[in-house]
Design an enzyme around this catalytic site. Sequence first.
Site, PDB file in Angstrom:
ATOM      1  N   ASN A 180       9.248   3.788   3.353  1.00  0.00           N
ATOM      2  CA  ASN A 180       9.405   3.413   4.762  1.00  0.00           C
ATOM      3  C   ASN A 180      10.713   2.678   4.918  1.00  0.00           C
ATOM      4  O   ASN A 180      11.292   2.204   3.945  1.00  0.00           O
ATOM      5  CB  ASN A 180       8.313   2.427   5.162  1.00  0.00           C
ATOM      6  CG  ASN A 180       7.021   3.118   5.460  1.00  0.00           C
ATOM      7  OD1 ASN A 180       6.281   3.413   4.543  1.00  0.00           O
ATOM      8  ND2 ASN A 180       6.775   3.381   6.704  1.00  0.00           N
ATOM      9  N   CYS A 212       4.981   9.099   0.050  1.00  0.00           N
ATOM     10  CA  CYS A 212       3.588   9.548   0.121  1.00  0.00           C
ATOM     11  C   CYS A 212       3.368  10.541  -1.005  1.00  0.00           C
ATOM     12  O   CYS A 212       4.142  11.486  -1.161  1.00  0.00           O
ATOM     13  CB  CYS A 212       3.302  10.197   1.476  1.00  0.00           C
ATOM     14  SG  CYS A 212       1.656  10.924   1.551  1.00  0.00           S
ATOM     15  N   ARG A 225       0.838  -1.212   0.000  1.00  0.00           N
ATOM     16  CA  ARG A 225       0.000   0.000   0.000  1.00  0.00           C
ATOM     17  C   ARG A 225       0.872   1.262   0.000  1.00  0.00           C
ATOM     18  O   ARG A 225       0.997   1.949  -0.995  1.00  0.00           O
ATOM     19  CB  ARG A 225      -0.972  -0.028   1.193  1.00  0.00           C
ATOM     20  CG  ARG A 225      -2.066   1.027   1.139  1.00  0.00           C
ATOM     21  CD  ARG A 225      -1.636   2.408   1.541  1.00  0.00           C
ATOM     22  NE  ARG A 225      -1.071   2.494   2.877  1.00  0.00           N
ATOM     23  CZ  ARG A 225      -0.480   3.579   3.356  1.00  0.00           C
ATOM     24  NH1 ARG A 225      -0.379   4.673   2.617  1.00  0.00           N
ATOM     25  NH2 ARG A 225       0.036   3.582   4.574  1.00  0.00           N
ATOM     26  N   ASP A 226       1.524   1.518   1.117  1.00  0.00           N
ATOM     27  CA  ASP A 226       2.322   2.750   1.229  1.00  0.00           C
ATOM     28  C   ASP A 226       3.406   2.759   0.157  1.00  0.00           C
ATOM     29  O   ASP A 226       3.709   3.801  -0.440  1.00  0.00           O
ATOM     30  CB  ASP A 226       2.958   2.802   2.626  1.00  0.00           C
ATOM     31  CG  ASP A 226       3.337   4.200   3.061  1.00  0.00           C
ATOM     32  OD1 ASP A 226       3.210   5.123   2.245  1.00  0.00           O
ATOM     33  OD2 ASP A 226       3.772   4.367   4.211  1.00  0.00           O
ATOM     34  N   HIS A 274       9.475   6.697   7.900  1.00  0.00           N
ATOM     35  CA  HIS A 274      10.083   6.718   6.569  1.00  0.00           C
ATOM     36  C   HIS A 274      11.585   6.953   6.729  1.00  0.00           C
ATOM     37  O   HIS A 274      12.035   7.518   7.731  1.00  0.00           O
ATOM     38  CB  HIS A 274       9.417   7.799   5.700  1.00  0.00           C
ATOM     39  CG  HIS A 274       8.039   7.395   5.263  1.00  0.00           C
ATOM     40  ND1 HIS A 274       7.752   7.011   3.979  1.00  0.00           N
ATOM     41  CD2 HIS A 274       6.885   7.270   5.958  1.00  0.00           C
ATOM     42  CE1 HIS A 274       6.473   6.685   3.898  1.00  0.00           C
ATOM     43  NE2 HIS A 274       5.920   6.833   5.089  1.00  0.00           N
ATOM     44  N   HIS A 331       5.923   4.199  12.509  1.00  0.00           N
ATOM     45  CA  HIS A 331       5.822   4.144  11.031  1.00  0.00           C
ATOM     46  C   HIS A 331       6.797   5.199  10.504  1.00  0.00           C
ATOM     47  O   HIS A 331       6.427   6.353  10.272  1.00  0.00           O
ATOM     48  CB  HIS A 331       4.373   4.459  10.648  1.00  0.00           C
ATOM     49  CG  HIS A 331       4.079   4.493   9.183  1.00  0.00           C
ATOM     50  ND1 HIS A 331       3.393   3.493   8.523  1.00  0.00           N
ATOM     51  CD2 HIS A 331       4.352   5.423   8.236  1.00  0.00           C
ATOM     52  CE1 HIS A 331       3.259   3.817   7.251  1.00  0.00           C
ATOM     53  NE2 HIS A 331       3.833   4.990   7.047  1.00  0.00           N
TER      54      HIS A 331
HETATM   55  C1  LIG Z   1     -10.182  11.509   1.226  1.00  0.00           C
HETATM   56  C2  LIG Z   1     -10.627  11.936  -0.160  1.00  0.00           C
HETATM   57  C3  LIG Z   1     -11.467  10.843  -0.801  1.00  0.00           C
HETATM   58  C4  LIG Z   1     -11.464  13.200  -0.016  1.00  0.00           C
HETATM   59  O1  LIG Z   1     -11.626  13.774  -1.296  1.00  0.00           O
HETATM   60  P1  LIG Z   1     -12.770  14.828  -1.599  1.00  0.00           P
HETATM   61  O2  LIG Z   1     -12.627  15.281  -3.020  1.00  0.00           O
HETATM   62  O3  LIG Z   1     -12.780  15.875  -0.534  1.00  0.00           O
HETATM   63  O4  LIG Z   1     -14.035  13.885  -1.409  1.00  0.00           O
HETATM   64  P2  LIG Z   1     -15.543  14.016  -1.794  1.00  0.00           P
HETATM   65  O5  LIG Z   1     -16.300  13.278  -0.737  1.00  0.00           O
HETATM   66  O6  LIG Z   1     -15.918  15.454  -2.096  1.00  0.00           O
HETATM   67  O7  LIG Z   1     -15.654  13.176  -3.159  1.00  0.00           O
HETATM   68  C5  LIG Z   1     -15.061  13.591  -4.377  1.00  0.00           C
HETATM   69  C6  LIG Z   1     -15.033  12.425  -5.355  1.00  0.00           C
HETATM   70  O8  LIG Z   1     -14.245  11.357  -4.833  1.00  0.00           O
HETATM   71  C7  LIG Z   1     -15.037  10.161  -4.691  1.00  0.00           C
HETATM   72  N1  LIG Z   1     -14.642   9.496  -3.439  1.00  0.00           N
HETATM   73  C8  LIG Z   1     -14.714  10.000  -2.195  1.00  0.00           C
HETATM   74  N2  LIG Z   1     -14.270   9.103  -1.324  1.00  0.00           N
HETATM   75  C9  LIG Z   1     -13.909   8.007  -2.027  1.00  0.00           C
HETATM   76  C10 LIG Z   1     -13.375   6.762  -1.656  1.00  0.00           C
HETATM   77  N3  LIG Z   1     -13.107   6.470  -0.369  1.00  0.00           N
HETATM   78  N4  LIG Z   1     -13.116   5.864  -2.617  1.00  0.00           N
HETATM   79  C11 LIG Z   1     -13.381   6.156  -3.914  1.00  0.00           C
HETATM   80  N5  LIG Z   1     -13.889   7.340  -4.325  1.00  0.00           N
HETATM   81  C12 LIG Z   1     -14.157   8.257  -3.385  1.00  0.00           C
HETATM   82  C13 LIG Z   1     -16.465  10.682  -4.648  1.00  0.00           C
HETATM   83  O9  LIG Z   1     -17.360   9.668  -5.033  1.00  0.00           O
HETATM   84  C14 LIG Z   1     -16.391  11.832  -5.603  1.00  0.00           C
HETATM   85  O10 LIG Z   1     -16.365  11.295  -6.931  1.00  0.00           O
HETATM   86  P3  LIG Z   1     -16.935  12.134  -8.190  1.00  0.00           P
HETATM   87  O11 LIG Z   1     -18.363  12.426  -7.835  1.00  0.00           O
HETATM   88  O12 LIG Z   1     -16.097  13.397  -8.300  1.00  0.00           O
HETATM   89  O13 LIG Z   1     -16.735  11.190  -9.358  1.00  0.00           O
HETATM   90  C15 LIG Z   1      -9.410  12.279  -1.068  1.00  0.00           C
HETATM   91  O14 LIG Z   1      -8.760  13.377  -0.519  1.00  0.00           O
HETATM   92  C16 LIG Z   1      -8.424  11.152  -1.218  1.00  0.00           C
HETATM   93  O15 LIG Z   1      -8.740  10.105  -1.747  1.00  0.00           O
HETATM   94  N6  LIG Z   1      -7.162  11.371  -0.781  1.00  0.00           N
HETATM   95  C17 LIG Z   1      -6.101  10.385  -0.943  1.00  0.00           C
HETATM   96  C18 LIG Z   1      -5.378  10.250   0.328  1.00  0.00           C
HETATM   97  C19 LIG Z   1      -4.305   9.181   0.220  1.00  0.00           C
HETATM   98  O16 LIG Z   1      -4.565   8.061  -0.188  1.00  0.00           O
HETATM   99  N7  LIG Z   1      -3.082   9.554   0.636  1.00  0.00           N
HETATM  100  C20 LIG Z   1      -2.018   8.621   0.717  1.00  0.00           C
HETATM  101  C21 LIG Z   1      -2.196   7.697   1.884  1.00  0.00           C
HETATM  102  S1  LIG Z   1      -1.859   8.472   3.483  1.00  0.00           S
HETATM  103  C22 LIG Z   1      -0.198   8.130   3.713  1.00  0.00           C
HETATM  104  O17 LIG Z   1       0.445   7.614   2.854  1.00  0.00           O
HETATM  105  C23 LIG Z   1       0.390   8.419   5.075  1.00  0.00           C
HETATM  106  C24 LIG Z   1       0.519   7.155   5.956  1.00  0.00           C
HETATM  107  C25 LIG Z   1      -0.847   6.566   6.310  1.00  0.00           C
HETATM  108  O18 LIG Z   1       1.238   6.128   5.280  1.00  0.00           O
HETATM  109  C26 LIG Z   1       1.244   7.508   7.263  1.00  0.00           C
HETATM  110  C27 LIG Z   1       2.501   8.371   7.074  1.00  0.00           C
HETATM  111  O19 LIG Z   1       3.479   7.906   6.471  1.00  0.00           O
HETATM  112  O20 LIG Z   1       2.456   9.494   7.536  1.00  0.00           O
END
Ligand SMILES: CC(C)(COP(=O)([O-])OP(=O)([O-])OC[C@H]1O[C@@H](n2cnc3c(N)ncnc32)[C@H](O)[C@@H]1OP(=O)([O-])[O-])[C@@H](O)C(=O)NCCC(=O)NCCSC(=O)C[C@@](C)(O)CC(=O)[O-]
Length: 296
Positions: A247, A238, A14-15, A207, A205
């Site tokens: 990581n 990320c 995933r990450d 990196h 966690h």
């Molecule tokens: C959170 C949202 C969805 C908000 O995104 P948004 O645009 O604010 O959401 P929305 O509710 O307004 O929806 C907009 C569109 O997204 C769709 N949608 C809404 N939710 C979903 C969903 N769950 N699955 C699939 N589709 C979704 C929804 O249906 C809509 O589709 P449209 O009508 O435009 O066609 C967006 O900002 C997003 O997807 N962000 C990605 C975040 C991400 O994956 N980041 C990387 C992972 S975090 C990380 O790596 C850190 C970590 C965890 O490892 C720890 C560390 O290292 O620090």
Amino acid sequence: MMPTKVSIFEVGARDGLQNEKAVTTADKLLLIDKLGAAGLTRIEAGSFVSPKWVPQMADSAEIFKRLNKRSGVVYSALTPNLKGLELALDAGADEVAIFGAASQSFSQRNINCSIEESIERFIPVMERASASNVRVRGYVSCVLGCPYEGDIAVSEVARVAEILYKMGCYEISLGDTIGVGTAKNARNMVEAVANKVPVDKLALHFHDTYGQALANILACLETGVSVIDSSVAGLGGCPYAKGASGNLATEDLVYMLHGLGIDTGIELQQLIDAGNSISRAIGRASGSKVALATTA
Ligand SMILES: CC(C)(COP(=O)([O-])OP(=O)([O-])OC[C@H]1O[C@@H](n2cnc3c(N)ncnc32)[C@H](O)[C@@H]1OP(=O)([O-])[O-])[C@@H](O)C(=O)NCCC(=O)NCCSC(=O)C[C@@](C)(O)CC(=O)[O-]
């Protein structure tokens, strides 16, 4: 006191792969299978986020539906909101994770809302997961620094971690998203959070962007933390933290822990093979020093 056993939470599929373009679903499935065969029992296999934001994870439903579920292995997924949770449950994820941040700017760029709004969004996720008897993990990003704000107060990290814990997350994973921490401040941060969340409910966690992750983990192990996230072959970064590398490589972590006499349940050579195989598939050298040394 150092733990005698450490539970490794593998985030490479995933990450790691959320940052890699053009990895086939077949390669992801093969990786997940090899990780299970090497003895990993906690594998983050995908995320149910917007495919417009992170297209690399758009095949997560297919991954969960097709993966060869090994007994004793928990396959988990990131779910930022109720929509993500419902998709994850439908695809058969064993466990899910909500992900917040200790930095307002990172929260905004990563999940398009403030910290407070994210907590509001997580409430229905927790309720729905609880109704389905699915455990929820909680991530806090930027615990040792933010790509947009720089230093982050440990009090803010502890505050967000406590909120997620009190909401019902069974474990809180503390993310040094951009790998800027050093041993002393990493340990101070964990001690501050452990005043609010029991230390046996915390995970690290880290990196490895600045090459500090192993040292930081070693320093934090002395606080009693015994769960560590890592990524095979050091995959990843990320998408919302420019320049963040992967990581800590799981192979390097396992090598250090075994050297300390700490049990992980992982067979190192099989893990190295899994890391080398995905590195070949994405056409890059492994990010694990142990893999490079033993494969040379
Ligand atoms: C959170 C949202 C969805 C908000 O995104 P948004 O645009 O604010 O959401 P929305 O509710 O307004 O929806 C907009 C569109 O997204 C769709 N949608 C809404 N939710 C979903 C969903 N769950 N699955 C699939 N589709 C979704 C929804 O249906 C809509 O589709 P449209 O009508 O435009 O066609 C967006 O900002 C997003 O997807 N962000 C990605 C975040 C991400 O994956 N980041 C990387 C992972 S975090 C990380 O790596 C850190 C970590 C965890 O490892 C720890 C560390 O290292 O620090």
